[in-house]
Design a protein around this motif. Structure first.
Motif, PDB file in Angstrom:
ATOM      1  N   UNK A 189       0.833  -1.199   0.000  1.00 26.18           N
ATOM      2  CA  UNK A 189       0.000   0.000   0.000  1.00 26.18           C
ATOM      3  C   UNK A 189       0.870   1.252   0.000  1.00 26.18           C
ATOM      4  N   UNK A 190       1.964   1.218   0.749  1.00 29.74           N
ATOM      5  CA  UNK A 190       2.859   2.374   0.785  1.00 29.74           C
ATOM      6  C   UNK A 190       3.424   2.688  -0.599  1.00 29.74           C
ATOM      7  N   UNK A 191       3.690   1.633  -1.382  1.00 30.39           N
ATOM      8  CA  UNK A 191       4.193   1.857  -2.734  1.00 30.39           C
ATOM      9  C   UNK A 191       3.170   2.606  -3.572  1.00 30.39           C
ATOM     10  N   UNK A 192       1.896   2.251  -3.422  1.00 34.46           N
ATOM     11  CA  UNK A 192       0.839   2.941  -4.161  1.00 34.46           C
ATOM     12  C   UNK A 192       0.668   4.381  -3.685  1.00 34.46           C
ATOM     13  N   UNK A 193       0.948   4.610  -2.394  1.00 36.11           N
ATOM     14  CA  UNK A 193       0.804   5.951  -1.826  1.00 36.11           C
ATOM     15  C   UNK A 193       2.042   6.818  -2.051  1.00 36.11           C
ATOM     16  N   UNK A 194       3.092   6.220  -2.633  1.00 37.43           N
ATOM     17  CA  UNK A 194       4.319   6.980  -2.876  1.00 37.43           C
ATOM     18  C   UNK A 194       5.214   7.114  -1.658  1.00 37.43           C
ATOM     19  N   UNK A 195       5.054   6.179  -0.700  1.00 36.46           N
ATOM     20  CA  UNK A 195       5.839   6.277   0.542  1.00 36.46           C
ATOM     21  C   UNK A 195       6.503   4.953   0.891  1.00 36.46           C
ATOM     22  N   UNK A 196       6.854   4.146  -0.105  1.00 37.02           N
ATOM     23  CA  UNK A 196       7.505   2.886   0.221  1.00 37.02           C
ATOM     24  C   UNK A 196       8.992   3.116   0.515  1.00 37.02           C
ATOM     25  N   UNK A 197       9.671   2.013   0.892  1.00 37.56           N
ATOM     26  CA  UNK A 197      11.052   2.132   1.359  1.00 37.56           C
ATOM     27  C   UNK A 197      11.977   2.746   0.313  1.00 37.56           C
ATOM     28  N   UNK A 198      11.834   2.330  -0.943  1.00 36.93           N
ATOM     29  CA  UNK A 198      12.706   2.864  -1.990  1.00 36.93           C
ATOM     30  C   UNK A 198      12.498   4.366  -2.182  1.00 36.93           C
ATOM     31  N   UNK A 224       7.982  17.142  10.220  1.00 39.15           N
ATOM     32  CA  UNK A 224       9.282  17.604   9.736  1.00 39.15           C
ATOM     33  C   UNK A 224       9.836  16.730   8.613  1.00 39.15           C
ATOM     34  N   UNK A 225       9.052  15.716   8.228  1.00 40.76           N
ATOM     35  CA  UNK A 225       9.550  14.720   7.278  1.00 40.76           C
ATOM     36  C   UNK A 225       9.240  15.027   5.822  1.00 40.76           C
ATOM     37  N   UNK A 226       8.209  15.847   5.590  1.00 42.10           N
ATOM     38  CA  UNK A 226       7.748  16.067   4.229  1.00 42.10           C
ATOM     39  C   UNK A 226       6.916  14.923   3.693  1.00 42.10           C
ATOM     40  N   UNK A 227       6.597  13.946   4.551  1.00 47.29           N
ATOM     41  CA  UNK A 227       5.787  12.789   4.155  1.00 47.29           C
ATOM     42  C   UNK A 227       4.374  12.972   4.691  1.00 47.29           C
ATOM     43  N   UNK A 228       3.402  12.927   3.807  1.00 46.16           N
ATOM     44  CA  UNK A 228       1.995  13.082   4.202  1.00 46.16           C
ATOM     45  C   UNK A 228       1.217  11.848   3.763  1.00 46.16           C
ATOM     46  N   UNK A 229       0.419  11.297   4.684  1.00 47.13           N
ATOM     47  CA  UNK A 229      -0.407  10.123   4.397  1.00 47.13           C
ATOM     48  C   UNK A 229      -1.840  10.442   4.798  1.00 47.13           C
ATOM     49  N   UNK A 230      -2.770  10.255   3.879  1.00 48.09           N
ATOM     50  CA  UNK A 230      -4.183  10.507   4.173  1.00 48.09           C
ATOM     51  C   UNK A 230      -4.723   9.402   5.070  1.00 48.09           C
ATOM     52  N   UNK A 231      -5.286   9.783   6.214  1.00 51.24           N
ATOM     53  CA  UNK A 231      -5.797   8.814   7.168  1.00 51.24           C
ATOM     54  C   UNK A 231      -7.280   8.543   7.012  1.00 51.24           C
ATOM     55  N   UNK A 232      -7.694   7.371   7.502  1.00 51.33           N
ATOM     56  CA  UNK A 232      -9.084   6.927   7.413  1.00 51.33           C
ATOM     57  C   UNK A 232      -9.472   6.279   8.731  1.00 51.33           C
TER      58      UNK A 232
END
Length: 251
Positions: free
Chosen positions: A38-47, A125-133
């Motif tokens: 799911x993180x890969x689809x959200x643009x936040x995976x490890x790579x 401070x990370x620049x990472x945003x994840x939409x919550x549900x």
């Protein structure tokens, strides 16, 4: 991108224990797998995070088990990120069997760490945003577990196969070590109904852990893992704590 992600998985023979039930460590592996997909689809995976010199780490796990799946079963896993807190990215997951009955559900608390300094990076401070549900079925996140003296003690050393891509012992392997504290005869007659894991600090190859533990009425297995040499990493000699709730079963 849709905040709810669904994936089907089939329990393979290598994912089960001596008695054909899903290994607790593999259950955590499934949670990690769907979170990564799911993180890969959200643009936040490890790579993608490594481009920012960041990586994901888990600090809390709580799992509620209705029944352990068995070899050959197909599971439907639904996972979604919950609203981000000041320090962490909570994620909820539920697994259903082919009949639509729940097998287990979980909540995990993920944090971002700096790959160079191994220090926590706050979401803001990370620049990472994840939409919550929020769907109304989420478990409550576990708090910290206070250390206390326990009668039993084992020692184990971190080896190559315990390590993950981040160079430290993988959280799934912690649960293998916990399961190994009890013999196969005990596991034959007991099945896990609840898991709480708190991760305090990472541990690397060739470090030795002292596993202090006890089995109390319930039964409940409690484990406190500390560095055997007593040295602190990042101000903490504690590595992880675990509370495993079990139930008698008839095979």
């Amino acid at each position: 991108m849709e905040p709810l992600y669904v994936k089907e998985l089939t329990v393979s023979p290598v994912a089960v224990d001596r008695y054909g039930r899903l290994k607790p460590s593999q259950l955590l592996g499934y949670l990690q797998e769907v979170a990564g997909d799911h993180s890969a689809l959200l643009g936040t995976d490890q790579n993608q995070l490594m481009a920012r010199n960041l990586f994901w780490a888990i600090i809390r796990h709580r799992v509620q088990v209705t029944r352990m799946p068995v070899s050959g079963e197909t599971l439907r896993l639904e996972t979604w990120p919950m609203p981000t807190t000041r320090t962490a990215f909570p994620r909820s997951t539920i697994a259903y069997d082919a009949q639509g009955k729940e097998c287990f559900r979980s909540i995990s608390l993920w944090i971002l760490m700096d790959a160079a300094t191994r220090a926590l990076v706050l979401p803001g401070q990370s620049g990472v945003a994840v939409q919550g549900l929020l769907r109304g079925s989420e478990l409550r996140a576990p708090g910290s577990m206070m250390p206390r003296p326990m009668a039993e003690c084992d020692r184990r050393t971190v080896r190559y196969t315990d390590l993950d891509i981040n160079g430290h012992m993988n959280n799934c392997r912690y649960l293998d070590w916990v399961a190994d504290l009890l013999p196969a005869s005990f596991h034959r007659e007991h099945e896990i109904r609840g898991v709480t894991l708190c991760y305090m600090s990472e541990i690397r190859e060739n470090e030795e852990l002292q596993l202090q533990w006890e089995l109390s009425d319930g039964p409940v297995l409690t484990v406190e893992a500390v560095r055997a040499d007593g040295k602190e990493a990042d101000g903490n000699s504690r590595v992880f704590s675990a509370r495993i709730e079990l139930e008698n079963v008839v095979l």
